[in-house]
Design an enzyme around this catalytic site. Structure first.
Site, PDB file in Angstrom:
ATOM      1  N   LYS A 159       0.838  -1.192   0.000  1.00 14.17           N
ATOM      2  CA  LYS A 159       0.000   0.000   0.000  1.00 14.17           C
ATOM      3  C   LYS A 159       0.876   1.246   0.000  1.00 14.17           C
ATOM      4  O   LYS A 159       1.449   1.617   1.017  1.00 14.17           O
ATOM      5  CB  LYS A 159      -0.932   0.054   1.215  1.00 14.17           C
ATOM      6  N   GLY A 207       6.722   5.003   8.259  1.00 15.87           N
ATOM      7  CA  GLY A 207       5.915   6.213   8.303  1.00 15.87           C
ATOM      8  C   GLY A 207       6.122   6.925   9.621  1.00 15.87           C
ATOM      9  O   GLY A 207       7.168   6.780  10.261  1.00 15.87           O
ATOM     10  N   SER A 208       5.113   7.649  10.034  1.00 15.11           N
ATOM     11  CA  SER A 208       5.266   8.466  11.245  1.00 15.11           C
ATOM     12  C   SER A 208       5.175   7.611  12.508  1.00 15.11           C
ATOM     13  O   SER A 208       4.533   6.562  12.517  1.00 15.11           O
ATOM     14  CB  SER A 208       4.168   9.531  11.275  1.00 15.11           C
ATOM     15  N   THR A 209       5.789   8.079  13.566  1.00 15.22           N
ATOM     16  CA  THR A 209       5.753   7.377  14.851  1.00 15.22           C
ATOM     17  C   THR A 209       4.307   7.288  15.355  1.00 15.22           C
ATOM     18  O   THR A 209       3.885   6.257  15.882  1.00 15.22           O
ATOM     19  CB  THR A 209       6.660   8.099  15.866  1.00 15.22           C
ATOM     20  N   GLU A 210       3.538   8.339  15.099  1.00 14.03           N
ATOM     21  CA  GLU A 210       2.141   8.373  15.552  1.00 14.03           C
ATOM     22  C   GLU A 210       1.324   7.237  14.925  1.00 14.03           C
ATOM     23  O   GLU A 210       0.654   6.464  15.628  1.00 14.03           O
ATOM     24  CB  GLU A 210       1.583   9.730  15.150  1.00 14.03           C
ATOM     25  N   GLY A 223       2.534   4.624  13.455  1.00 15.05           N
ATOM     26  CA  GLY A 223       3.197   3.374  13.847  1.00 15.05           C
ATOM     27  C   GLY A 223       2.695   2.837  15.180  1.00 15.05           C
ATOM     28  O   GLY A 223       2.505   1.626  15.344  1.00 15.05           O
ATOM     29  N   GLU A 225       9.512   1.309  10.775  1.00 11.95           N
ATOM     30  CA  GLU A 225      10.572   2.297  10.524  1.00 11.95           C
ATOM     31  C   GLU A 225       9.903   3.646  10.664  1.00 11.95           C
ATOM     32  O   GLU A 225       9.083   4.025   9.827  1.00 11.95           O
ATOM     33  CB  GLU A 225      11.140   2.161   9.098  1.00 11.95           C
ATOM     34  N   CYS A 231      13.651  10.651   6.929  1.00 12.80           N
ATOM     35  CA  CYS A 231      13.667  10.198   8.323  1.00 12.80           C
ATOM     36  C   CYS A 231      15.086  10.239   8.893  1.00 12.80           C
ATOM     37  O   CYS A 231      15.262  10.300  10.095  1.00 12.80           O
ATOM     38  CB  CYS A 231      13.087   8.799   8.418  1.00 12.80           C
ATOM     39  N   GLU A 291      10.075  16.114  15.182  1.00 14.24           N
ATOM     40  CA  GLU A 291      10.482  15.897  13.793  1.00 14.24           C
ATOM     41  C   GLU A 291       9.725  16.889  12.909  1.00 14.24           C
ATOM     42  O   GLU A 291       8.496  16.872  12.876  1.00 14.24           O
ATOM     43  CB  GLU A 291      10.158  14.467  13.364  1.00 14.24           C
TER      44      GLU A 291
HETATM   45  P1  NAP Z   1       2.235   8.413   7.760  1.00 14.91           P
HETATM   46  O1  NAP Z   1       1.212   9.465   7.794  1.00 14.91           O
HETATM   47  O2  NAP Z   1       2.529   7.661   8.980  1.00 14.91           O
HETATM   48  O3  NAP Z   1       1.793   7.397   6.601  1.00 14.91           O
HETATM   49  C1  NAP Z   1       2.590   6.325   6.185  1.00 14.91           C
HETATM   50  C2  NAP Z   1       1.721   5.304   5.478  1.00 14.91           C
HETATM   51  O4  NAP Z   1       0.769   4.766   6.390  1.00 14.91           O
HETATM   52  C3  NAP Z   1       0.911   5.860   4.323  1.00 14.91           C
HETATM   53  O5  NAP Z   1       0.838   4.889   3.299  1.00 14.91           O
HETATM   54  C4  NAP Z   1      -0.450   6.086   4.958  1.00 14.91           C
HETATM   55  O6  NAP Z   1      -1.507   6.071   4.022  1.00 14.91           O
HETATM   56  C5  NAP Z   1      -0.532   4.889   5.873  1.00 14.91           C
HETATM   57  N1  NAP Z   1      -1.463   5.029   6.994  1.00 14.91           N
HETATM   58  C6  NAP Z   1      -1.972   6.166   7.554  1.00 14.91           C
HETATM   59  N2  NAP Z   1      -2.811   5.860   8.559  1.00 14.91           N
HETATM   60  C7  NAP Z   1      -2.848   4.513   8.651  1.00 14.91           C
HETATM   61  C8  NAP Z   1      -3.535   3.594   9.509  1.00 14.91           C
HETATM   62  N3  NAP Z   1      -4.346   4.008  10.482  1.00 14.91           N
HETATM   63  N4  NAP Z   1      -3.340   2.274   9.320  1.00 14.91           N
HETATM   64  C9  NAP Z   1      -2.501   1.829   8.366  1.00 14.91           C
HETATM   65  N5  NAP Z   1      -1.838   2.655   7.504  1.00 14.91           N
HETATM   66  C10 NAP Z   1      -2.006   3.976   7.670  1.00 14.91           C
HETATM   67  O7  NAP Z   1       3.622   8.958   7.269  1.00 14.91           O
HETATM   68  P2  NAP Z   1       3.895   9.932   6.047  1.00 14.91           P
HETATM   69  O8  NAP Z   1       3.263  11.230   6.378  1.00 14.91           O
HETATM   70  O9  NAP Z   1       3.495   9.277   4.778  1.00 14.91           O
HETATM   71  O10 NAP Z   1       5.489   9.985   6.036  1.00 14.91           O
HETATM   72  C11 NAP Z   1       6.235  10.768   6.895  1.00 14.91           C
HETATM   73  C12 NAP Z   1       6.756   9.993   8.090  1.00 14.91           C
HETATM   74  O11 NAP Z   1       7.422   8.804   7.687  1.00 14.91           O
HETATM   75  C13 NAP Z   1       7.785  10.740   8.888  1.00 14.91           C
HETATM   76  O12 NAP Z   1       7.472  10.701  10.270  1.00 14.91           O
HETATM   77  C14 NAP Z   1       9.098  10.007   8.647  1.00 14.91           C
HETATM   78  O13 NAP Z   1      10.039  10.105   9.656  1.00 14.91           O
HETATM   79  C15 NAP Z   1       8.639   8.643   8.434  1.00 14.91           C
HETATM   80  N6  NAP Z   1       9.632   7.883   7.668  1.00 14.91           N
HETATM   81  C16 NAP Z   1      10.427   6.957   8.316  1.00 14.91           C
HETATM   82  C17 NAP Z   1      11.391   6.266   7.605  1.00 14.91           C
HETATM   83  C18 NAP Z   1      12.265   5.256   8.275  1.00 14.91           C
HETATM   84  O14 NAP Z   1      12.818   4.423   7.581  1.00 14.91           O
HETATM   85  N7  NAP Z   1      12.415   5.260   9.575  1.00 14.91           N
HETATM   86  C19 NAP Z   1      11.551   6.497   6.262  1.00 14.91           C
HETATM   87  C20 NAP Z   1      10.750   7.437   5.636  1.00 14.91           C
HETATM   88  C21 NAP Z   1       9.778   8.113   6.358  1.00 14.91           C
HETATM   89  P3  NAP Z   1      -2.098   7.418   3.317  1.00 14.91           P
HETATM   90  O15 NAP Z   1      -1.109   8.499   3.506  1.00 14.91           O
HETATM   91  O16 NAP Z   1      -2.276   7.009   1.904  1.00 14.91           O
HETATM   92  O17 NAP Z   1      -3.396   7.709   3.981  1.00 14.91           O
END
Ligand code: NAP
Ligand code: MG
Length: 453
Positions: A152, A205-208, A210, A227, A261, A354
């Protein structure tokens, strides 16, 4: 209808019908049906198919790079580098099916061996900042280990994932092994996390989000790897090659417009060289070329969306200690300039949270212990750097900083062959390298009695 934008122009580049929970269920069913045959393939045959896919990714390199830039706004040179890594990741894991070794353990009365078995159907949920790259870090080891998958992508950036699905099929991957579903995380992502036929969810994705996934996964005792976010420290000692450290510090946080990240978004500088370091850094910030992603000289593109730009801007209020501000284009596109805040207290919001944008906090420290204390004074632990010409100190400090990945006299973080992942609230598990295979296999222990009766 889901409208996919080009963040550099705000133009709609694609309209898609978003997937529903039912579509997620159907994708899981396809992956489940394809699993027994994929798992049963001879390791050498699975290797051969993955190698063909890696070759196809090489052949589609420029196409994928242009598509990634169009959908994310990242400079074309960056996209080429990333798509190179995508293919390299598949080349690397294509060699793994025949290297999934088990153990032989000495026990009395018999023989004890272990096997590394695939999990089944895995759900992969990825963010918008490095769309296909992060997906490849999950897909390649998952497939090499014999799993089938449902990917996804983020709704903001689904285009390269959809293109990947086409490339995989054309390269000969069996139907149902790779499935891409584009829909909102709150529905489609959530469905993958709660689905009883999904054995594991790998999330970046985000810690929140996650935290929510980890809680939700408890319902089916699903395996989870995460991650998450970071607030990594770039620690500069007075005895460092200051020019080199200062020249690369801006790229280490403004690369990908700070939406990384691993961004070194806190620069800790020994007090005696604090002002000198800022002056050395200034030309690299003010001279940073921010603009058209398809211009070969561009170093930084726009932010991903208008909402995200608003969030980033909230970290730079009127009274913020802006020491250096770079350039950004005006007009359409989600532009934001590189900003250096200095001096900042490690407790300030800009140093604690962040930002995920081109804003860096520069913080003074007194000595080695103080540097380690400040570097560790965060909920995160993903990446970081240490700059010093003293080798013993470099290694000493590297061991004391609570982080999954750290570089000495370098600001790089990821390599295909080495483990990557976070400590503390930056995540669970290590991707890339041989370590990633642990995330997509389960150990089975088999005991065979050799007793005579
Ligand atoms: P995000 O809002 O957490 O979303 C990540 C993914 O999760 C998206 O595909 C999103 O879908 C999906 N998602 C959202 N709510 C969900 C739920 N309740 N259940 C299952 N999936 C759900 O993160 P983002 O805004 O895309 O990316 C930014 C964050 O990613 C930053 O905090 C960054 O630090 C982190 N990140 C970490 C790494 C690492 O390797 N540690 C690498 C890159 C990024 P939709 O957006 O399509 O709704
Ligand atoms: Mg989000």
């Amino acid at each position: 209808m889901l409208e996919v934008l080009n963040p550099a122009t705000e133009e709609v580049v694609e309209r898609l019908e978003p997937a529903t929970e039912g579509d997620a269920d159907a994708a899981v069913a396809r992956a489940r049906e394809a699993y027994p045959a994929w798992r049963a393939l001879e390791p050498a045959d699975r290797s051969r198919l993955l190698r063909r896919l890696a070759d196809a990714l090489d052949a589609e390199h420029e196409n994928l790079a242009r598509l990634e830039s169009k959908n994310t706004g990242k400079p074309i040179g960056d996209s080429r580098g990333e798509m190179g890594m995508v293919a390299e990741t598949f080349h690397y894991y294509a060699g793994m099916p025949e290297r999934l070794l088990g153990d032989t353990i000495p026990v009395s009365g018999g023989v004890d061996v272990t096997f590394r078995e695939p999990l089944g159907v895995v759900g992969l949920i990825v963010p918008w900042n490095f769309p296909l790259t992060i997906a490849s870090w999950k897909m390649a080891p998952a497939l090499a280990a014999g799993n089938t998958l449902v990917l996804k992508p983020a709704e903001l950036t689904p285009l390269t994932a959809l293109e990947f699905e086409r490339i995989a099929l054309e390269a000969g991957m069996p139907e149902g092994v790779v499935n891409v579903v584009v829909g909102p995380g709150s529905k489609v992502g959530k469905r993958l996390v709660e689905h009883p036929d999904v054995a594991k969810v790998a999330f970046t994705g985000s810690t929140e989000v996650g935290k929510g996934i980890m809680a939700e996964a408890a319902g089916t005792i699903k395996r989870v790897t995460l991650e998450l976010g970071g607030k990594s420290a770039n620690v500069v000692f007075a005895d460092a090659d200051l020019e080199k450290a200062a020249a690369s510090a801006p790229v280490a946080v403004f690369g990908n417009a700070g939406q990384d990240c691993c961004a070194r978004s806190r620069i800790l500088v020994e007090r005696g060289v604090f002002d000198e370091f800022l002056s050395l850094m200034e030309p690299a910030v003010t001279g940073m070329r921010v603009g058209d992603p398809f211009d070969e000289g561009t170093e930084m593109g726009p932010l991903i969306s208008a909402d995200h730009r608003e969030r980033v801007a909230s970290y730079v209020p009127e009274d913020a200690p802006v020491a250096i501000r770079g350039q950004a284009p005006e007009g359409s596109g989600f532009w934001y300039p590189p900003v250096v805040l200095a001096p900042v207290d490690n407790k300030d919001r800009a140093a604690a949270e962040e930002i995920f944008g081109p804003v860096v906090a520069v913080i003074p420290f007194e000595d080695e212990d103080d540097a380690v204390r400040l570097a560790n004074d965060t909920i995160y632990g993903l990446s970081g750097s240490i700059w010093t010409e003293n080798g013993a100190r470099a290694l000493r400090v590297a061991r004391r900083i609570e982080t999954g990945v750290i570089s000495i006299n370098s600001n790089t973080s990821v390599r295909v062959a080495t483990p990557f992942g976070g400590m503390k609230q930056s995540g669970v598990g290590r991707e890339l390298g041989p370590h990633a295979l642990d995330l997509y296999t389960e150990v089975k222990n088999v005991y065979l009695s050799t007793e005579e009766d």
